[in-house]
Design an enzyme around this catalytic site. Structure first.
Site, PDB file in Angstrom:
ATOM      1  CG  ASP A 177      -1.937  -1.183   1.157  1.00  0.00           C
ATOM      2  OD1 ASP A 177      -1.799  -2.046   0.273  1.00  0.00           O
ATOM      3  OD2 ASP A 177      -2.841  -1.243   2.011  1.00  0.00           O
ATOM      4  CG  HIS A 195      -8.610   4.869   3.083  1.00  0.00           C
ATOM      5  ND1 HIS A 195      -9.598   4.606   3.996  1.00  0.00           N
ATOM      6  CD2 HIS A 195      -8.064   3.668   2.768  1.00  0.00           C
ATOM      7  CE1 HIS A 195      -9.651   3.317   4.224  1.00  0.00           C
ATOM      8  NE2 HIS A 195      -8.740   2.701   3.487  1.00  0.00           N
ATOM      9  CE  LYS A 253      -4.110  -4.195   0.973  1.00  0.00           C
ATOM     10  NZ  LYS A 253      -4.902  -3.278   1.831  1.00  0.00           N
ATOM     11  CB  CYS A 312      -2.042  -3.223   5.009  1.00  0.00           C
ATOM     12  SG  CYS A 312      -3.763  -2.635   4.907  1.00  0.00           S
TER      13      CYS A 312
HETATM   14  C1  VGL Z   1      -4.835   0.313   5.647  1.00  0.00           C
HETATM   15  C2  VGL Z   1      -6.444   1.077   7.062  1.00  0.00           C
HETATM   16  C3  VGL Z   1      -7.402   0.966   6.094  1.00  0.00           C
HETATM   17  C4  VGL Z   1      -3.399  -0.037   5.436  1.00  0.00           C
HETATM   18  C5  VGL Z   1      -5.795   0.180   4.658  1.00  0.00           C
HETATM   19  O1  VGL Z   1      -2.938   0.000   4.280  1.00  0.00           O
HETATM   20  O2  VGL Z   1      -2.709  -0.352   6.441  1.00  0.00           O
HETATM   21  N1  VGL Z   1      -5.184   0.756   6.851  1.00  0.00           N
HETATM   22  N2  VGL Z   1      -7.072   0.513   4.896  1.00  0.00           N
HETATM   23 ZN    ZN Z   2      -8.536   0.665   3.296  1.00  0.00          ZN
END
Ligand code: VGL
Ligand code: ZN
Length: 209
Positions: free
Chosen positions: A13, A86, A111, A156
């Protein structure tokens, strides 16, 4: 002669919404981009995961009147953190950070695409109901060892690394390549402990040969 072990680097991410200026900015998140760029060349395969939500995703606090940001509520029988909006599909926030050397990325795994299911891990959603296909991809590539780094340590990265060992890959997390959200004071140290307890090796990037 020993067969060469095949190694994959999972970049978790590394998207605009998770670095400064983003909707869910992880403190010092941008600092890990340089680590990723440096490490890429040392791996047989580089795979980027991307959080990729529809605009009405159920993990967003905005979908639940009365639920406050960062509060935990129940979604389909699972505890769910209420996030700011987000990584909405097609937006700048969902794109990989510009400074990331994208020419070094071989595969992308998306995802969190299902409105009703959140997915921290790059392998499965939070309820382990659906696979993203990442295990299949790693097996097809005959990967033996998975290295993980990215954002965020306590979400994540943690769940991706836990799924990786559970799927049978020797798994290492590169600690200086990760930054955490830290909603509660001990979330980040707890995440490191949980990784160690589950047989995940923790190394700094300089130790990767
Ligand atoms: C994530 C919160 C919500 C991450 C993704 O990438 O850690 N955290 N969605
Ligand atoms: Zn997320």
């Amino acid at each position: 002669m020993n067969k060469k072990r095949i190694r994959a680097l999972l970049l978790i991410d590394l998207q605009n919404d998770f670095v400064d200026g983003g909707a869910l900015a992880v403190p010092q998140g941008r600092e890990v981009i340089a680590v990723a760029n440096r490490l890429m060349k040392q791996f047989d395969f580089v795979i980027a995961t991307l959080d990729s939500h529809p605009s009405d995703h159920k993990s967003f606090a905005s979908q639940h009147p009365g639920v406050k940001l960062y509060e935990t509520f129940e979604l389909d029988g699972l505890p769910q953190t209420a996030w700011p909006e987000h990584c909405i599909q097609g937006t700048f926030g969902a794109a990989l950070v510009d400074e990331l050397d994208q020419s070094g990325i071989h595969f992308r795994v998306y995802k969190g695409t299902d409105r009703f299911i959140d997915s921290y891990s790059g392998f499965y959603d939070n309820g382990h109901r659906k696979s993203t296909g990442l295990t299949r991809l790693l097996r097809d590539l005959q990967v033996d060892e998975v290295f993980v780094m990215g954002l965020a340590t306590d979400y994540c990265v943690l769940y991706s690394a836990l799924d990786s060992v559970r799927e049978g890959f020797q798994t290492t997390v590169i600690t200086d390549g990760c930054r955490g959200v830290g909603i509660h004071a001990d979330d980040i140290p707890k995440a490191w402990n949980r990784m160690s307890e589950n047989g995940i090796a923790l190394v700094i990037s300089g130790q990767v040969e």
